[in-house]
Design a protein around this motif. Structure first.
Motif, PDB file in Angstrom:
ATOM      1  N   CYS A 186     -10.909  -4.696   6.341  1.00  0.00           N
ATOM      2  CA  CYS A 186     -10.686  -4.171   7.682  1.00  0.00           C
ATOM      3  C   CYS A 186      -9.592  -3.110   7.682  1.00  0.00           C
ATOM      4  CB  CYS A 186     -10.372  -5.292   8.674  1.00  0.00           C
ATOM      5  SG  CYS A 186      -9.169  -6.475   8.101  1.00  0.00           S
ATOM      6  N   SER A 187      -8.812  -3.036   6.588  1.00  0.00           N
ATOM      7  CA  SER A 187      -7.783  -1.998   6.487  1.00  0.00           C
ATOM      8  C   SER A 187      -8.268  -0.779   5.723  1.00  0.00           C
ATOM      9  CB  SER A 187      -6.538  -2.532   5.779  1.00  0.00           C
ATOM     10  OG  SER A 187      -5.870  -3.456   6.576  1.00  0.00           O
TER      11      SER A 187
ATOM     12  N   ILE B 119      -7.051   6.981   5.018  1.00  0.00           N
ATOM     13  CA  ILE B 119      -6.391   8.116   5.655  1.00  0.00           C
ATOM     14  C   ILE B 119      -4.966   8.278   5.148  1.00  0.00           C
ATOM     15  CG2 ILE B 119      -5.521   8.974   7.867  1.00  0.00           C
ATOM     16  CD1 ILE B 119      -8.062   7.781   9.095  1.00  0.00           C
TER      17      ILE B 119
ATOM     18  N   VAL C  67     -10.003   1.880   6.377  1.00  0.00           N
ATOM     19  CA  VAL C  67      -9.866   3.210   6.966  1.00  0.00           C
ATOM     20  C   VAL C  67      -8.412   3.692   7.056  1.00  0.00           C
ATOM     21  CG1 VAL C  67     -10.155   4.519   9.093  1.00  0.00           C
ATOM     22  CG2 VAL C  67     -12.076   3.267   8.119  1.00  0.00           C
ATOM     23  N   PRO C  68      -7.493   2.879   7.642  1.00  0.00           N
ATOM     24  CA  PRO C  68      -6.111   3.344   7.659  1.00  0.00           C
ATOM     25  C   PRO C  68      -5.582   3.631   6.253  1.00  0.00           C
ATOM     26  CG  PRO C  68      -6.300   1.208   8.768  1.00  0.00           C
ATOM     27  CD  PRO C  68      -7.670   1.644   8.410  1.00  0.00           C
ATOM     28  N   LEU C  69      -5.982   2.812   5.302  1.00  0.00           N
ATOM     29  CA  LEU C  69      -5.548   3.020   3.932  1.00  0.00           C
ATOM     30  C   LEU C  69      -6.088   4.331   3.383  1.00  0.00           C
ATOM     31  CD1 LEU C  69      -4.422   0.591   1.762  1.00  0.00           C
ATOM     32  CD2 LEU C  69      -6.440   1.475   0.679  1.00  0.00           C
TER      33      LEU C  69
ATOM     34  N   PHE D 213      -3.801   7.543   2.268  1.00  0.00           N
ATOM     35  CA  PHE D 213      -3.836   8.140   0.932  1.00  0.00           C
ATOM     36  C   PHE D 213      -4.110   9.634   1.019  1.00  0.00           C
ATOM     37  CE2 PHE D 213      -4.602   4.729  -2.506  1.00  0.00           C
ATOM     38  CZ  PHE D 213      -3.657   3.918  -1.945  1.00  0.00           C
TER      39      PHE D 213
ATOM     40  N   PRO E 266       0.826  -1.213   0.000  1.00  0.00           N
ATOM     41  CA  PRO E 266       0.000   0.000   0.000  1.00  0.00           C
ATOM     42  C   PRO E 266       0.859   1.262   0.000  1.00  0.00           C
ATOM     43  CG  PRO E 266      -0.793  -1.547   1.630  1.00  0.00           C
ATOM     44  CD  PRO E 266       0.463  -2.138   1.064  1.00  0.00           C
TER      45      PRO E 266
END
Lengths: 78, 345
Positions: B115-116, B122, B118-120, B124, B84
């Motif tokens: 499940c990832s 943000i 949101v962190p992804l 980006f 990512p």
């Protein structure tokens, strides 16, 4: 004592990650303080983009997936 | 002996890959005659309903599982190039348009788990990837993936698989671009907008070939290990239909003539949540009973790309209005694809 945090929102992979660290730690007899971080804002504050991630003593050492047993053993023996 | 087998990929990764590919091909070629022989050995008439169903089951199960293992292994190796972080570095600072195309295409190769999301997301946005481009990625990553494509390839042929790939990318690109044009950055949650901007760095993705082989094996363990029960169920249902159910059973209410079936399929798909493997049994059943391909693909895309649980997760970073727009734009895209399919084929 190592301060280990597992970052993840509670999917199955995160649980397996916690489990494998617990296993290896007790097998090696290394004392650890294991903590699970589920809060999204806290997770992103570590700058990771995929979960589960592992943070040891404040440093991100692993991101995106269940770590292999070898890797966990390395962390705990260092 | 065991030691040697374990060390082999490490010592001579190229030779290992070549031999593995040859063994795989030989096994794959042997499937059809072996399955015929197995069914012939059973006390069942090959031309009976049960014989037809058994032949289908004994041929398709190993075929699809082998295809899946092979492709997931390869994708696992390729995935190790596309972390990512690297994808983000490629996309950061690009203007929209071309970047939507790249984001959607990278979505196919970058490993992604919802499940990832949101962190992804943000990660980006923080690195300055435009909102629409980020969404192109988030639409394509779960919808167009190796499991969906392999199952379509194995059960319905390469044409359907290619169409799904092309149209999935098309929806991701256009929907992301449209949302970008709507200038909805104001509808990010405040704490997301206020996050400090960061410089995107690719990180180190280099690793020796044997490490990539190991990554390939671990994705096979993880993905095939998780989805095989769904596939077995899907093929069993397919086999039953193959042998027993009259054709055109579904044609009257999910056929081409029923224009309302496409929007209905999309609507039903939204609250449903399952992965590509879980949806295949249903797709298999619907298609075999005479439902139109466009309607079925629209249903499949809606289930995978628009899921209620994922929207709940995204709600932590997006305001309701942006989520509603997201669902609306993607749903319209899927509708159009469904209709195009039904009219063109």
């Amino acid at each position: 004592m190592k301060d280990i945090k597992v970052l993840g929102t509670g999917c199955a992979k995160c649980k397996s990650t916690v489990a494998i660290i617990e296993q290896v730690a007790s097998a090696k007899g290394v004392p650890v303080k294991l903590e699970k971080i589920e809060d999204m804002q806290q997770i992103v504050s570590y700058g990771v983009m995929s979960t589960p991630s592992v943070v040891i003593d404040g440093k991100v050492v692993h991101s995106g997936g269940i770590p292999s047993r070898d890797k966990v053993e390395q962390w705990l023996s260092a | 002996m065991n030691e040697m087998v374990v060390r082999w990929p490490e010592r001579n990764p190229r030779l290992f890959l070549t031999v593995a590919a040859l063994v795989w091909l030989a096994l794959y070629k042997a499937l059809a005659p072996v399955s015929e022989a197995v069914v012939a050995a059973l006390p069942v008439d090959r031309n009976s309903h049960l014989g037809g169903a058994l032949q289908f089951f004994f041929y398709d199960t190993p075929k699809v599982l082998m295809l899946l293992t092979g492709i997931v292994f390869l994708m696992g190796m390729i995935n190790s190039h596309f972390t990512p972080e690297r994808t983000r570095a490629i996309l950061a600072g690009r203007s929209e348009g071309m970047a939507n195309v790249m984001a959607a295409s990278l979505g196919v190769f970058t490993p992604f788990c919802s499940c990832s999301a949101v962190p992804l997301f943000i990660g980006f946005v923080q690195a300055g990837v435009p909102l629409g481009v980020t969404l192109s990625f988030l639409i394509s990553a779960p919808m167009v993936n190796e499991v969906a494509l392999t199952l379509l390839l194995g059960l319905f042929g390469w044409k359907v698989a290619l169409l799904y790939l092309g149209l999935g990318l098309f929806i991701a690109i256009v929907a992301g671009w449209v949302i970008g044009r709507l200038k909805m950055e104001a509808y990010l949650e405040d704490w997301v907008r206020d996050m400090p901007k960061i410089q995107a760095t690719a990180g180190d993705t280099s690793m020796p070939l044997y490490e990539r082989i190991r990554t390939g094996f671990s994705s096979v363990r993880e993905i095939v290990g998780r989805v095989w029960p769904y596939i077995l169920a899907g093929i069993a249902i397919g086999a039953g239909i193959h042998g027993y159910v009259p054709e055109d059973f579904m044609a009257s209410f999910m056929g081409k003539e029923a224009w309302w079936s496409v929007p209905l399929a999309v609507l039903i798909g939204i609250p449903m949540y399952t992965n590509a493997a879980g949806i295949i049994p249903i797709v298999q059943a619907l298609l075999a009973k005479g439902a139109a391909l466009g309607t079925v693909l629209a249903f499949m895309m809606s289930v995978i790309a628009l899921s209620l649980p994922e929207m709940v997760i995204l709600r932590k970073v997006l305001k309701v209005r942006l989520i509603a727009t997201f669902i609306g734009v993607v749903a319209v895209g899927i509708l159009i694809v469904g209709y195009i399919f039904n009219f063109a084929l």
